[in-house]
Design a protein around this motif. Structure first.
Motif, PDB file in Angstrom:
ATOM      1  N   HIS B 611     -12.193  -4.802  -2.103  1.00 55.32           N
ATOM      2  CA  HIS B 611     -11.210  -4.912  -1.026  1.00 55.32           C
ATOM      3  C   HIS B 611      -9.787  -4.744  -1.569  1.00 55.32           C
ATOM      4  O   HIS B 611      -8.988  -3.959  -1.032  1.00 55.32           O
ATOM      5  N   ASP B 612      -9.587  -5.449  -2.657  1.00 55.96           N
ATOM      6  CA  ASP B 612      -8.223  -5.426  -3.217  1.00 55.96           C
ATOM      7  C   ASP B 612      -7.869  -4.054  -3.776  1.00 55.96           C
ATOM      8  O   ASP B 612      -6.699  -3.660  -3.787  1.00 55.96           O
ATOM      9  N   ARG B 614      -9.291  -1.238  -2.539  1.00 50.09           N
ATOM     10  CA  ARG B 614      -9.255  -0.267  -1.434  1.00 50.09           C
ATOM     11  C   ARG B 614      -7.993  -0.446  -0.567  1.00 50.09           C
ATOM     12  O   ARG B 614      -7.437   0.546  -0.084  1.00 50.09           O
ATOM     13  N   SER B 615      -7.601  -1.699  -0.394  1.00 54.29           N
ATOM     14  CA  SER B 615      -6.449  -1.933   0.487  1.00 54.29           C
ATOM     15  C   SER B 615      -5.228  -1.057   0.133  1.00 54.29           C
ATOM     16  O   SER B 615      -4.746  -0.299   0.974  1.00 54.29           O
ATOM     17  N   MET B 618      -5.957   2.574   0.759  1.00 52.17           N
ATOM     18  CA  MET B 618      -5.907   2.955   2.164  1.00 52.17           C
ATOM     19  C   MET B 618      -4.439   3.045   2.646  1.00 52.17           C
ATOM     20  O   MET B 618      -4.086   3.916   3.424  1.00 52.17           O
ATOM     21  N   SER B 619      -3.652   2.133   2.100  1.00 52.52           N
ATOM     22  CA  SER B 619      -2.233   2.171   2.437  1.00 52.52           C
ATOM     23  C   SER B 619      -1.629   3.494   1.936  1.00 52.52           C
ATOM     24  O   SER B 619      -0.889   4.167   2.653  1.00 52.52           O
ATOM     25  N   MET B 621      -3.219   6.248   1.381  1.00 47.35           N
ATOM     26  CA  MET B 621      -3.791   7.289   2.230  1.00 47.35           C
ATOM     27  C   MET B 621      -2.946   7.414   3.512  1.00 47.35           C
ATOM     28  O   MET B 621      -2.587   8.538   3.940  1.00 47.35           O
ATOM     29  N   GLY B 622      -2.652   6.243   4.111  1.00 45.92           N
ATOM     30  CA  GLY B 622      -1.857   6.218   5.341  1.00 45.92           C
ATOM     31  C   GLY B 622      -0.464   6.837   5.110  1.00 45.92           C
ATOM     32  O   GLY B 622       0.013   7.623   5.929  1.00 45.92           O
ATOM     33  N   LEU B 623       0.091   6.500   3.943  1.00 44.38           N
ATOM     34  CA  LEU B 623       1.415   7.006   3.612  1.00 44.38           C
ATOM     35  C   LEU B 623       1.387   8.524   3.459  1.00 44.38           C
ATOM     36  O   LEU B 623       2.270   9.235   3.934  1.00 44.38           O
ATOM     37  N   LEU B 626       1.205  10.120   6.619  1.00 44.45           N
ATOM     38  CA  LEU B 626       2.539  10.049   7.233  1.00 44.45           C
ATOM     39  C   LEU B 626       3.432  11.193   6.715  1.00 44.45           C
ATOM     40  O   LEU B 626       4.125  11.844   7.495  1.00 44.45           O
ATOM     41  N   SER B 629       2.431  14.412   8.207  1.00 41.25           N
ATOM     42  CA  SER B 629       2.780  14.540   9.627  1.00 41.25           C
ATOM     43  C   SER B 629       4.276  14.835   9.854  1.00 41.25           C
ATOM     44  O   SER B 629       4.693  15.174  10.943  1.00 41.25           O
ATOM     45  N   LYS B 656     -16.934   2.433  -3.321  1.00 41.69           N
ATOM     46  CA  LYS B 656     -18.026   2.186  -2.356  1.00 41.69           C
ATOM     47  C   LYS B 656     -19.394   2.146  -3.038  1.00 41.69           C
ATOM     48  O   LYS B 656     -20.215   1.282  -2.780  1.00 41.69           O
ATOM     49  N   ASN B 686     -18.059   8.356   9.447  1.00 41.33           N
ATOM     50  CA  ASN B 686     -17.367   8.197   8.178  1.00 41.33           C
ATOM     51  C   ASN B 686     -17.385   9.483   7.358  1.00 41.33           C
ATOM     52  O   ASN B 686     -16.344   9.933   6.843  1.00 41.33           O
TER      53      ASN B 686
END
Lengths: 138, 821
Positions: B611-612, B614-615, B618-619, B621-623, B626, B629, B656, B686
């Motif tokens: 989790h730690d 991936r978090s 994922m952030s 990835m989101g960036l 962004l 976009s 995973k 997925n």
């Protein structure tokens, strides 16, 4: 239009998610809480003011002090009349199916979103939230 | 004479040689006298002739003295044998008569005409106690009693005229005053033709008379006795006439004596001559032999009677004694029946009886006893032979015991063995009583012998079995304990004692609570009460026991009630020390707890780490998303962003896979109804989001007619792995790339088939693709854990995985997973 409450301990995630939601214009407003306890305080305040609480909550699972399940547990204690309109999506980087099952046991939880959140995911969820009837019996 | 004349001339003494030895002395004396006195001699003497005959010689002569002093005898011998013999005969005859007269018991006397006794013989003197002098001259009338004197004169008259009085009875008085009865004849006697007196010939009949009187008296008595006797008596004469019948005899025939006496048997009972009784009578009558027999009579009234007959020949005919023995017969019959029963009982019980007559040393055995000894009955047994049958090891003991019984006057009760001719051994139980006479000498022994071979054999077997059981009981590794209804311990084996550190002597006073730890006492007591009441309660349980030294140990107990005649009398327990096991269990439990804790921590660690990790990914990835976009992003930057995203996917993929691996190796296998469609959709969502640029046709065929149960997460992992694999290895040059997903389930198993027309795998590499961190293609972007995890999960679920593949054509993965329904 919904009011969305984001609960996550990660600032970057919150920043990203806030931007995506605003960008996609799926919500009337977005409020961010950095911890579950703060979110609960907020909700209590809103209830105290006899205002309506946000209709949509995006909830992270892994948080220090009180995690997502802790929040759900406390949230379940709020009278159903107040919470029946609230739809919750778990927003997490966890891949554990067990957590998914556990989360769905709370009647307000209607979705489970894998991080990162993106336009597609948020739109689908908001759509789902709007189509899901008031939550009384689950 | 047989003497030569010359011899006599030589010496006249030679004549003496022939003189009878009895007479020689006297003859010599006479001759000597004659010589001395010079007188005439006259002498008769016997001489013995040479042939042994004796002759009488009469010698007469005279001796004269010569001048030379010698004597000359002149005389003659005359043979007087005939004369002498006649003379002797007369003397002998007179003497003989006299002897007879004196010796006879007949009282003979001579009485003068005056009535005086002139002579009486010895019998007179004896019978009347008078001496001869007293009798001679006594008046005959004086010895008569007064009643005898009556008619004396008349009788004298009869005699005087010369008549004889016969059968005259008279009573005489003895000198002592006693009266004797005499009977006899009186005759007159004559001298020179003239009546001179009377002669009496009497016999003393006192005793005879007395006897007769007594007899008469006795006979009368006897007759009365006979008449009144219960025993029947009768006399039949030779003509079968009833001469005498007593009352009993008559009554036995339902008659009266007077009706029978004078009649004949044949008159009374027609046809009697054919009866057994008559034939027996006849035999006695004809052959004059006594007979005894018994006969059954059936009377007209139906009554059955038994009689015993004793027939004796008597003067008149036969004397018959009849006795009613019906009662005795009935008893005898009963005894006989009882005897039969006794024999039968003896036979069945194999009991024989014996009877030893010590004085005569005779031994009697019952038939059964012979049977026990397997000898023919009546084969005869002696004390000496009996000993031969006794087993040689038992002889001494048996006779010792017997001797002791005699000494102590106790009953013999002994078991010994006998060895039969065929070496067969039997066990006998002998019980006998010794009978003593008044001098405390043993005279007889009466005993019974029972064949107890079978029982003995059973006993021996039982003993052996018991011994066996005993050994088992003592040798088993479990403690055994028996308690009574008061929960007092009444039996334990040694193991039990060992378990609780007890001594054998402790057992007697041991209560069950003494071996139970206090916290268990109440609970076990409750159980015990219910069990003794016949309720069904747990008979197998564990408890903490209390040893003698105070230590506590875990025990496992199996309890069952014990019964006697269907009544519960207690219980028996098999106890096992499970302390080691219990300790191990505790240890295991704590270890397990520890392990669980570690597992959980590890799980938590992996979860947290993933989790730690991936978090932020994922952030990131989101960036990147962004960034992309943002409008007017230069093309080259766009490409860099895309590459960054790929890197992030790869890292995420690896995370995973590690999660899957961790999950598979540690998580318990669950079982729930699997919704394949749901899993498939979730995974596809997925995968598609990752492989967003790949246009692959999906053909899904799910057959869910039969419910499929398995571990949901693992099944999901398999599906995910297979689909991801097919997506990864699609062929760019394939115009219509496809993935076919096929699922079907039977009661036995679920089957997932994923088919693609992708790159395919070289045959020689098929086995390698399941290896950890193996990456077969440059296209591989994953961790190299995907198929490894897949195979591991399938193995964990007890299933199988099969690949058919052709390079450049595609692969087919077929996974079979057991249906845990």
């Amino acid at each position: 239009m919904k009011r969305i409450l984001l609960i996550d301990d990660d600032h970057i995630t919150n920043m990203l998610n806030e931007r995506i939601i605003k960008y996609t214009q799926v919500a009337e407003s977005v409020h961010v809480c950095i911890s579950a306890q703060k979110a609960l305080n907020l909700i209590t305040d809103i209830i105290d003011k006899q205002e309506s609480i946000p209709e949509v909550i995006l909830l992270d699972i892994r948080m220090p002090i009180m995690d997502g399940f802790g929040f759900l547990e406390e949230f379940a204690k709020i009278p159903e009349s107040i919470t029946s309109d609230v739809k919750i999506a778990m927003l997490t980087s966890s891949l554990e199916d067990s957590e998914k099952d556990r989360a769905y046991k709370y009647k307000n939880v209607i979705d489970f979103i894998n991080k990162p959140l993106n336009e597609v995911k948020i739109r689908e969820f908001i759509k789902k939230a709007e189509t899901t009837p008031k939550i009384f019996f689950k | 004479m047989g003497i030569n004349p010359e011899d006599i001339y030589a010496n006249s003494n030679n004549l003496f040689i022939a003189v009878h030895p009895d007479d020689i002395g006297e003859t010599k004396i006479i001759i000597a006298e004659s010589n001395t006195n010079v007188t005439k001699y006259e002498h008769s003497f016997r001489m013995i002739k040479k042939d042994g005959t004796i002759i009488w010689i009469h010698a007469e002569g005279i001796s004269t003295k010569q001048a030379d002093g010698k004597y000359i005898r002149n005389g003659y011998f005359i043979d007087i044998t005939p004369t002498k013999n006649a003379e002797i005969e007369i003397i002998d005859g007179k003497q003989k008569y006299k002897n007879i007269l004196e010796a006879t018991d007949e009282m003979i006397n001579t009485v003068s005409l005056k009535g005086e006794i002139l002579w009486a013989n010895n019998a007179w003197k004896r019978n009347l106690n008078y001496t001869e002098t007293e009798l001679i001259g006594l008046k005959i009338v004086d010895v008569f009693t007064d009643d005898t004197k009556v008619g004396f004169e008349e009788r004298l008259q009869i005699l005087r005229v010369g008549n004889t009085i016969r059968n005259h009875s008279a009573n005489m008085i003895t000198k002592n005053g006693e009266i004797i009865n005499v009977k006899g004849t009186i005759v007159p006697y004559f001298e020179n033709g003239k009546l001179a007196g009377t002669q009496g010939f009497f016999r003393n009949v006192t005793e005879i008379k007395k006897e007769r009187r007594e007899r008469l008296k006795a006979e009368t008595k006897l007759q009365r006795t006979l008449d009144n006797m219960v025993t029947g008596c009768m006399v039949l004469d030779f003509n079968w006439e009833y001469k005498y019948v007593n009352k009993a005899a008559a009554e036995q025939a339902f008659q009266k004596p007077e009706n029978l006496i004078g009649k004949t048997m044949l008159e009374m009972y027609s046809g009697v001559e054919k009866s057994n009784v008559f034939l027996a009578y006849k035999k006695c009558m004809d052959e004059r032999i006594p007979l005894e027999f018994e006969e059954k009579y059936v009377f007209i009234n139906g009554e059955v009677k038994w009689f015993e007959f004793k027939v004796d020949p008597v003067e008149e005919g036969i004397f018959v004694i009849t006795m009613d023995i019906t009662e005795r017969k009935i008893v005898e019959e009963k005894i006989k029946n009882n005897q039969v029963l006794l024999y039968e009982a003896q036979r069945i019980a194999k009991i024989g009886t014996w009877d030893l007559d010590i004085i005569n040393d005779t031994l009697y055995w019952s038939n059964e006893l012979f049977r026990i000894f397997e000898l023919p009955p009546d084969s005869g047994i002696f004390t000496s032979t009996f000993k031969n049958y006794v087993h040689k090891d038992d002889v001494e003991e048996l006779y010792k015991t017997f001797a002791n019984c005699i000494i102590n006057k106790t009953i013999l009760d002994v078991t010994f063995r006998i060895q039969l001719l065929d070496n067969k051994i039997k066990y006998l139980h002998d019980r006998a009583e010794i009978i003593f006479n008044e001098y405390n000498e043993p005279i007889r022994v009466v005993g019974t012998i029972q064949d107890i071979t079978k029982e003995k054999q059973a006993e021996v077997l039982l003993q052996q079995n018991e011994h066996k059981y005993q050994q088992v009981i003592e040798n088993i590794n479990d403690g055994l304990m028996i308690i009574n209804l008061n929960a007092n311990i009444i039996f334990t084996n040694n193991k039990f004692l060992e378990m609780f550190g007890l001594e054998k002597s402790d057992v007697n006073k041991l209560h069950i609570d003494d071996i139970i730890s206090p916290e268990y006492r109440e609970k076990l007591s409750e159980l015990r009460k219910k069990r003794f009441a016949g309720e069904k309660v747990a008979d197998f349980f564990e408890y903490i026991g209390l040893c003698k030294d105070g230590t506590k140990r875990w025990f496992e107990v199996l309890v069952t009630n014990t019964y006697e005649n269907n009544n519960i009398i207690g219980s028996q327990s098999i106890i096992r020390d499970i302390n080691i096991r219990k300790e191990a269990e505790y240890k295991l439990e704590s270890q397990n707890f520890e392990l669980k804790k570690i597992n959980s921590e590890l799980d938590n660690f992996v979860y947290s780490t993933s989790h730690d990790l991936r978090s932020p990914l994922m952030s990131l990835m989101g960036l990147i998303d962004l960034c992309i976009s943002i409008e007017d992003v230069p093309a080259d930057l766009q490409q860099y962003f895309s590459l960054m995203k790929n890197c992030i996917y790869r890292v995420d993929d690896t995370i995973k896979e590690i999660l899957v691996y961790s999950h598979n190796s540690r998580k318990y296998i669950g079982s729930e109804k699997i919704n394949i469609k749901q899993i498939l959709n979730a995974k596809l969502e997925n995968i598609k989001s990752i492989n967003i640029n790949k246009k692959i046709d999906l053909y899904i065929n799910i057959n869910e007619h039969i419910d499929f149960y398995s571990d949901k997460q693992r099944v999901a992992a398999i599906i995910n792995c297979l689909l991801a694999n097919s997506y990864t290895y699609y062929r760019d040059n394939e115009t219509t790339p496809y993935i076919k997903f096929n699922f079907s389930a039977t009661e036995k198993e679920g089957k997932i088939i994923v088919e693609d027309n992708g790159e395919g795998i070289e045959q020689n590499k098929i086995d390698k693709i399941f290896e950890m961190f193996y990456r077969n293609s440059e296209k591989s972007v994953g961790s190299g854990l995907g198929l490894y995890n897949c195979k591991e999960i399938v193995n964990k679920l007890g299933g199988s995985i099969k690949i058919t593949s052709e390079i450049g054509k595609g692969s087919t993965f077929a996974v079979c997973i057991p249906n845990c329904k």
